[in-house]
Scaffold this motif. Sequence first.
Motif, PDB file in Angstrom:
ATOM      1  N   ALA A 140       0.951  -0.958  -0.208  1.00 50.44           N
ATOM      2  CA  ALA A 140      -0.194   0.186  -0.083  1.00 50.44           C
ATOM      3  C   ALA A 140       0.916   1.095  -0.129  1.00 50.44           C
ATOM      4  O   ALA A 140       2.264   1.044   1.079  1.00 50.44           O
ATOM      5  N   ARG A 141       0.592   2.242  -0.734  1.00 48.41           N
ATOM      6  CA  ARG A 141       1.284   3.599  -0.847  1.00 48.41           C
ATOM      7  C   ARG A 141       0.199   4.630  -0.632  1.00 48.41           C
ATOM      8  O   ARG A 141      -0.695   4.601  -1.188  1.00 48.41           O
ATOM      9  N   ARG A 142       0.881   5.611  -0.127  1.00 46.31           N
ATOM     10  CA  ARG A 142       0.555   7.102  -0.064  1.00 46.31           C
ATOM     11  C   ARG A 142      -0.388   7.632  -2.221  1.00 46.31           C
ATOM     12  O   ARG A 142       0.995   8.252  -2.226  1.00 46.31           O
ATOM     13  N   ALA A 143      -1.493   7.796  -1.717  1.00 48.21           N
ATOM     14  CA  ALA A 143      -1.726   7.832  -2.823  1.00 48.21           C
ATOM     15  C   ALA A 143      -2.705  10.255  -2.714  1.00 48.21           C
ATOM     16  O   ALA A 143      -3.400  10.272  -1.923  1.00 48.21           O
ATOM     17  N   VAL A 144      -1.536  10.959  -3.784  1.00 51.51           N
ATOM     18  CA  VAL A 144      -2.151  12.666  -3.661  1.00 51.51           C
ATOM     19  C   VAL A 144      -2.924  12.622  -4.940  1.00 51.51           C
ATOM     20  O   VAL A 144      -2.609  12.433  -6.130  1.00 51.51           O
ATOM     21  N   VAL A 145      -3.895  13.053  -4.668  1.00 55.45           N
ATOM     22  CA  VAL A 145      -4.886  13.283  -5.325  1.00 55.45           C
ATOM     23  C   VAL A 145      -4.923  15.179  -5.707  1.00 55.45           C
ATOM     24  O   VAL A 145      -4.839  16.189  -4.805  1.00 55.45           O
ATOM     25  N   ARG A 146      -5.066  15.093  -7.410  1.00 55.13           N
ATOM     26  CA  ARG A 146      -5.122  16.482  -7.730  1.00 55.13           C
ATOM     27  C   ARG A 146      -5.621  17.217  -9.027  1.00 55.13           C
ATOM     28  O   ARG A 146      -6.195  16.038  -9.447  1.00 55.13           O
ATOM     29  N   ARG A 147      -5.738  18.078  -8.965  1.00 50.29           N
ATOM     30  CA  ARG A 147      -6.220  18.635  -9.966  1.00 50.29           C
ATOM     31  C   ARG A 147      -5.693  19.367 -11.472  1.00 50.29           C
ATOM     32  O   ARG A 147      -4.825  19.374 -11.032  1.00 50.29           O
ATOM     33  N   ARG A 148      -5.743  18.394 -12.724  1.00 45.71           N
ATOM     34  CA  ARG A 148      -5.225  18.120 -13.701  1.00 45.71           C
ATOM     35  C   ARG A 148      -6.736  19.051 -14.728  1.00 45.71           C
ATOM     36  O   ARG A 148      -7.067  18.100 -15.078  1.00 45.71           O
ATOM     37  N   ALA A 149      -6.022  20.652 -15.439  1.00 51.58           N
ATOM     38  CA  ALA A 149      -8.078  20.609 -16.843  1.00 51.58           C
ATOM     39  C   ALA A 149      -8.649  20.428 -16.446  1.00 51.58           C
ATOM     40  O   ALA A 149      -9.831  20.086 -17.128  1.00 51.58           O
ATOM     41  N   GLY A 150      -9.052  20.192 -14.566  1.00 51.50           N
ATOM     42  CA  GLY A 150     -10.456  20.756 -14.105  1.00 51.50           C
ATOM     43  C   GLY A 150     -10.789  18.870 -13.950  1.00 51.50           C
ATOM     44  O   GLY A 150     -11.245  18.613 -13.854  1.00 51.50           O
TER      45      GLY A 150
END
Length: 101
Positions: A54-64
């Motif tokens: 298991a690994r930490r994930a970062v959710v970002r926004r690209r082009a909405g």
Amino acid sequence: RRLADARRGQVPVPEGAPDPAPPEAAPGPRCARSVAFRLPRGASGVRVRVDGRARRAVVRRRAGRPVVLVARPAARAARVRITARVGPRTWRRSAVVRACA
């Protein structure tokens, strides 16, 4: 310092000055340390695994649109798998990422 100013044209170059050093070679392409997965709209419960751990994930926004960035080891190849819930279904993606040279 005065010689450096002279090379930039700010003052005249003194006589007997050594030739300028050759320019440094440009570095090769950088190795990416993250993998980006584009999430479908309405995704929730995002889980990420790198080589089965298991690994930490970062959710970002690209082009909405939401994108998950996953940090990964750079010294060796890695298999990255991601799952998310989209309504009643499970969304799955995987990728094999090459090692940095």
